[in-house]
Scaffold this motif. Structure first.
Motif, short mmCIF file in Angstrom:
data_model
loop_
_atom_site.label_atom_id
_atom_site.label_comp_id
_atom_site.label_asym_id
_atom_site.label_seq_id
_atom_site.Cartn_x
_atom_site.Cartn_y
_atom_site.Cartn_z
N GLY A 257 53.27 36.58 16.61
CA GLY A 257 52.15 37.47 16.33
C GLY A 257 51.28 37.01 15.17
N HIS A 258 51.67 35.92 14.50
CA HIS A 258 50.86 35.41 13.39
C HIS A 258 50.22 34.10 13.80
CE1 HIS A 258 52.12 38.31 10.22
NE2 HIS A 258 53.02 38.54 11.15
N PRO A 259 49.06 33.82 13.25
CA PRO A 259 48.28 32.68 13.79
C PRO A 259 48.83 31.31 13.40
CG PRO A 259 47.17 33.64 11.89
CD PRO A 259 48.35 34.53 12.18
N TYR A 260 48.69 30.40 14.32
CA TYR A 260 48.90 28.98 14.01
C TYR A 260 47.85 28.53 12.99
CZ TYR A 260 52.13 27.05 17.55
OH TYR A 260 53.23 26.68 18.28
N THR A 261 48.19 27.50 12.25
CA THR A 261 47.18 26.83 11.41
C THR A 261 46.92 25.45 11.99
OG1 THR A 261 47.79 28.02 9.40
CG2 THR A 261 46.71 25.88 9.12
N TRP B 266 57.22 22.14 4.72
CA TRP B 266 55.78 21.92 4.63
C TRP B 266 54.99 23.00 5.36
CZ3 TRP B 266 52.42 19.52 8.63
CH2 TRP B 266 51.10 19.39 8.17
N ALA B 267 55.45 23.33 6.56
CA ALA B 267 54.60 24.11 7.46
C ALA B 267 54.66 25.61 7.22
CB ALA B 267 54.97 23.80 8.91
N THR B 268 55.57 26.07 6.39
CA THR B 268 55.63 27.52 6.17
C THR B 268 55.45 27.85 4.71
OG1 THR B 268 58.03 27.65 5.90
CG2 THR B 268 57.19 27.78 8.15
N ARG B 269 54.52 27.17 4.08
CA ARG B 269 54.19 27.44 2.69
C ARG B 269 55.44 27.37 1.80
NH1 ARG B 269 51.83 33.04 3.54
NH2 ARG B 269 53.09 32.87 5.42
N GLY B 270 56.13 26.26 1.88
CA GLY B 270 57.30 26.05 1.03
C GLY B 270 58.56 26.73 1.55
N LEU C 195 50.45 23.92 12.90
CA LEU C 195 51.60 24.48 12.19
C LEU C 195 51.95 25.83 12.80
CD1 LEU C 195 50.49 22.29 10.34
CD2 LEU C 195 50.72 23.83 8.42
N GLY C 196 53.17 25.92 13.30
CA GLY C 196 53.62 27.16 13.96
C GLY C 196 53.76 28.30 12.97
N ASN C 197 54.01 29.47 13.53
CA ASN C 197 54.11 30.67 12.70
C ASN C 197 55.10 31.64 13.35
OD1 ASN C 197 53.51 32.45 10.58
ND2 ASN C 197 51.31 32.02 10.73
N ILE C 198 55.45 32.68 12.63
CA ILE C 198 56.29 33.70 13.24
C ILE C 198 55.48 34.45 14.30
CG2 ILE C 198 57.93 33.97 11.34
CD1 ILE C 198 56.22 36.23 10.26
N PHE D 15 42.31 25.36 9.64
CA PHE D 15 41.61 26.41 10.37
C PHE D 15 42.61 27.33 11.06
CE2 PHE D 15 39.11 22.59 10.23
CZ PHE D 15 37.80 23.02 10.02
N HIS D 16 42.22 28.57 11.24
CA HIS D 16 42.84 29.38 12.27
C HIS D 16 41.96 29.24 13.51
CE1 HIS D 16 45.21 31.97 9.17
NE2 HIS D 16 45.82 30.86 9.49
N LEU D 17 42.50 29.57 14.67
CA LEU D 17 41.74 29.36 15.90
C LEU D 17 41.19 30.70 16.39
CD1 LEU D 17 44.28 26.80 17.28
CD2 LEU D 17 41.89 26.31 16.74
C1 LIG Z 1 51.13 32.59 9.25
O1 LIG Z 1 50.35 33.75 9.34
C2 LIG Z 1 49.86 34.24 8.10
C3 LIG Z 1 49.06 35.50 8.37
O2 LIG Z 1 49.81 36.45 9.00
C4 LIG Z 1 48.97 33.21 7.46
O3 LIG Z 1 48.54 33.68 6.20
C5 LIG Z 1 49.71 31.91 7.32
O4 LIG Z 1 48.80 30.93 6.84
C6 LIG Z 1 50.27 31.47 8.63
N1 LIG Z 1 51.10 30.28 8.42
C7 LIG Z 1 50.92 29.16 9.08
C8 LIG Z 1 51.84 28.06 8.76
O5 LIG Z 1 50.05 29.03 9.91
#
Ligand SMILES: *[C@@H]1O[C@H](CO)[C@@H](O)[C@H](O)[C@H]1NC(C)=O
Length: 282
Positions: free
Chosen positions: A115-119, A198-202, A110-113, A136-138
Motif C-alpha cells: 500500500g506504500h509507493p515504490y521509489t 539501503w532501500a528502506t531508509r536504513g 525500491l520496494g515498499n510495504i 520519484f514516486h510514480l
Molecule cells: C515507502 O512509503 C513511504 C510513504 O508511505 C515513503 O515515504 C517512502 O519513501 C517509501 N519508501 C520507499 C523505499 O520507497
C-alpha cells in the motif's frame, strides 16, 4: 522501425499496417541476453523470448545482462514489479561499463510495504563516481501492470523516460568540466536483489521473507545502439535516439514529473553539499 522512446503511438499505427515489422522491432531475451546470475531464479517464459522473470529468495537474487556492449544507445523494456510487501527488494534496469572507473546509468525501483509507493531511483556514474541521484514516486501502481522504462544515451544527453514521458535529462556539461559517459562501452543489466538497509531508509522496514520468492517480470526488451566490437563501435545510420533531445513539450513533461513526483533531488540537497550543489545543477 527504429523507434524513439516517445514514439509508441507512431509504432502502433505502423504496426497495424505491417504486423511483421513487430518481429523486427522487438528484441528477444533468448537472442539478446544472458541470465548471468541467480542459479535458475531468472527464467525466459516463451519461445519468442518476449517475457522474462527474475526472482529473489533468502539465498539469492537474479539478473540478466545484454550479450552486446554499446557506446550510446537506447534501452527500453517493460517491467511489472514485485507486488504486495516488496520492502527491501530492489528491481533494476541499467547500463554499466566494467572496471573501477566505470560509467553507469541507473533505473532502480525500491520496494515498499504493502500500500506504500515504490521509489524510482535514477543516477548517473562517470568514472566510478555517482552522487547524482534523483528519486520519484510514480503516477501509477508499477506492480499492477507492465510499464515502459527507457534510457536514451547519446553524445549530448541522457534521457530517462517512463511510458514515453521524460522524467529526467542529464546533459553533457563537459564544457564546464563535468565528466560525461562517452568513451566506455556499456552493457545493459537487470536484476532483482535484496537491499534492506539501503532501500528502506536504513532498514526501517524489514524484508518479509515469508512472502518469498519475490518475482518481477520484464517484457518487450528492445535495446539498440552503437554496438561495440573489436575496439570500435558501429552505429546504425540515422538512428533517432542518437540525436534525440527534448523539445518544448518534452521539457514541460520533465517539469511536470519533477514538480509533482520527485521525492529527492541531489541538486537541492544543501545538507549534503554545504559548499554549494554540483556545477551541473546550475
Ligand atoms: C515507502 O512509503 C513511504 C510513504 O508511505 C515513503 O515515504 C517512502 O519513501 C517509501 N519508501 C520507499 C523505499 O520507497
Amino acid at each position: 522501425m527504429k523507434s524513439s522512446c516517445g514514439a509508441r503511438f507512431a509504432f502502433l499505427v505502423l504496426s497495424l499496417f505491417a504486423a511483421q515489422s513487430v518481429g523486427v522491432y522487438a528484441g528477444s531475451f533468448h537472442r539478446d541476453v544472458q541470465i548471468h546470475w541467480g542459479d535458475g531464479r531468472g527464467k525466459i517464459h516463451d519461445n519468442g523470448g518476449r517475457l522474462l522473470s527474475l526472482s529473489l529468495d533468502k539465498t539469492s537474487g537474479s539478473g540478466f545482462q545484454s550479450k552486446q556492449e554499446f557506446l550510446y544507445g537506447k534501452a527500453e523494456v517493460q517491467m511489472k514489479l514485485v507486488p504486495g510487501n516488496s520492502a527491501g527488494t530492489v528491481t533494476t534496469f541499467y547500463l554499466k561499463s566494467p572496471g573501477v572507473t566505470w560509467d553507469e546509468i541507473d533505473f532502480e525501483f525500491l520496494g515498499n510495504i504493502s500500500g506504500h509507493p515504490y521509489t524510482l531511483h535514477t543516477n548517473v556514474y562517470t568514472r566510478g563516481s555517482g552522487d547524482k541521484e534523483q528519486q520519484f514516486h510514480l503516477w501509477f501502481d508499477p506492480t499492477a501492470d507492465f510499464h515502459t522504462y527507457c534510457i536514451t544515451w547519446n553524445p549530448q544527453r541522457i534521457i530517462f523516460t517512463v511510458d514515453g514521458i521524460p522524467i529526467r535529462e542529464f546533459k553533457n556539461s563537459e564544457s564546464i568540466g563535468v565528466p560525461f559517459p562517452k568513451s566506455q562501452p556499456m552493457r545493459l543489466y537487470a536484476s532483482l536483489w535484496e537491499a534492506e538497509h539501503w532501500a528502506t531508509r536504513g532498514g526501517l522496514e524489514k524484508t518479509d521473507w515469508s512472502k518469498a520468492p519475490f518475482t518481477a517480470f520484464y517484457r518487450n526488451y528492445n535495446v539498440e545502439g552503437c554496438v561495440w566490437a573489436n575496439g570500435k563501435s558501429s552505429c546504425p545510420a540515422n538512428a533517432p535516439w542518437f540525436t534525440q533531445k527534448l523539445d518544448r513539450r518534452g521539457a514541460n513533461r520533465v517539469k511536470w514529473a519533477q514538480s509533482k513526483y520527485m521525492v529527492y533531488n541531489y541538486c537541492t540537497d544543501k545538507k549534503r553539499f554545504p559548499k554549494g550543489v554540483p556545477a551541473v545543477c546550475t
